[in-house]
Design an enzyme around this catalytic site. Structure first.
Site, short mmCIF file in Angstrom:
data_model
loop_
_atom_site.label_atom_id
_atom_site.label_comp_id
_atom_site.label_asym_id
_atom_site.label_seq_id
_atom_site.Cartn_x
_atom_site.Cartn_y
_atom_site.Cartn_z
NE ARG A 86 -2.45 0.91 3.63
CZ ARG A 86 -3.13 0.59 4.72
NH1 ARG A 86 -4.39 0.21 4.62
NH2 ARG A 86 -2.56 0.64 5.91
CE LYS A 188 -2.35 4.48 7.40
NZ LYS A 188 -3.66 4.80 7.94
CD GLU A 224 -11.84 5.25 4.51
OE1 GLU A 224 -11.15 4.72 5.40
OE2 GLU A 224 -11.38 5.87 3.56
#
Ligand code: PLP
Ligand code: COI
Length: 342
Positions: A86, A188, A224
């Site tokens: 990721r 992220k 989210e």
């Protein structure tokens, strides 16, 4: 020599907050070049140019994973390869040199080994690992920085939500969004987090633990929960928002999907209409920090739904129990998720 004395810390009162540990990892890379061989050193402040890309334009990303003390006394990581991959995706999106997977894993493992006295006893918490990749070189124009720093530090942590496993109360935001199509919500990026601080603080002031964000186009589909992925259960069907690019592809999310499917649940990755979620039997959110956290109540506009009488629901409990049993080696590692550090 690593210090192996017991730290002066009350393992029973750990919260999700920063405690400095002994050692950190650091490596650098010039733009267009290869990553230098990184090194471990004592935890210390950074020296950085005021013109650094990360300080001025937010060119940076972070990762989050946990080292846990397992039932056999070993120290283990949960799917660290997923975090490495990721981070590579994120680096590509943000114009930074991806850290090779093996280098990422070596850095994480070395940092855990050299801070192993900070890993809490089993069940009391975890050693949270924070890899950070940033444009550390100076730049004035809005462009990728000339130099990059990759570092890893750790901190012992307890539960992410105050109240531990007690079901949380969440509020759906009708005013703020976390990410928009084409933006950076799917990685992220450090810059994704500051805009959520005030909405989250406002919700907390009014007695809620966090915000639930809706999609920025239709203002209707759940994305989210702050820094965790959302799930709901209705009539035995487990639903979670599909990865559309605006949602972070959580490691815990993919693990829960695999675990729930293997236990016979129908799992759907789909658009989760907030109205559907308000009628669900159970809701919960998942993440490295949040683990599997039951949601007791959701406020949306002038409606309030309580799930399973405000108690932890049976599916939530089962998935929490089974996931943490694998993570702490109280159950067999049937999916090959565990990496032993020592
Ligand atoms: N969503 C966001 C925005 C996050 O920051 C996180 C935390 O990493 C998650 C979801 C959960 O992801 P993971 O399970 O990989 O920790
Ligand atoms: C995580 O779950 O690792 C997170 O990154 C959550 C948060 C502390 C940002």
């Amino acid at each position: 020599m690593p210090d192996d004395t017991e730290p002066e810390i009350d393992w029973d009162s750990l919260t999700f907050s920063f405690t400095q540990t002994d050692r950190m990892y650091m490596a650098k890379c010039e733009i267009g070049g290869e990553w230098e061989k990184g090194a471990m050193k004592d935890f210390e402040d950074l020296v950085i140019s005021p013109a650094a890309g990360v300080l001025n334009y937010g060119q940076g990303l972070f990762e989050g994973l946990k080292a846990q003390r397992a039932s056999d006394g070993s120290i283990v990581l949960f799917r660290p390869q997923q975090n490495a991959r990721r981070a590579q995706e994120g680096a590509r999106r943000l114009g930074m040199p991806p850290v090779p997977e093996e280098m990422f894993l070596d850095a994480v493992i070395s940092t855990v080994r050299e801070n192993s006295r900070w890993v809490p006893p089993m069940g009391k918490g975890a050693l949270y690992i924070r890899p950070l990749l940033m444009g550390s070189g100076p730049i004035l124009g809005v462009a990728p920085a000339p130099e990059y720093t990759f570092l890893v530090f750790t901190s012992p942590v307890g539960p992410y939500f105050k109240g531990g496993i007690t079901p949380t109360s969440l509020r759906v935001s009708d005013k703020f969004h976390r990410a928009a199509p084409g933006g950076s919500g799917g990685v992220k990026a450090i810059g994704n987090y500051a805009p959520g601080m005030i909405p989250s603080k406002m919700a907390k002031k009014e007695g809620y633990s966090e915000i639930i964000y809706l999609d920025a186009v239709n203002h209707r589909y759940i994305e989210e929960v702050g820094a965790a992925n959302f799930f709901c259960v209705k009539d035995g069907v487990v639903s979670t928002p599909a990865l559309t690019g605006t949602i972070l592809p959580g490691v815990t999310r993919s693990s829960i999907i695999e675990l729930a499917s293997s236990r016979g649940y129908e799992v759907r990755e789909e658009k989760v209409d907030v109205e559907y979620a308000m009628e669900a039997d159970e809701c919960f959110c998942v993440g490295t920090a949040a683990v599997v956290s039951s949601i007791g109540k959701i406020e949306y506009g002038d409606k309030v739904s309580e799930f399973n009488g405000g108690e932890v629901g049976p599916v939530t409990r089962q998935l929490y129990e089974e996931l943490t049993a694998i993570q702490q080696r109280r159950a067999p590692d049937e999916f090959g998720w565990i990496t032993e550090v020592e």
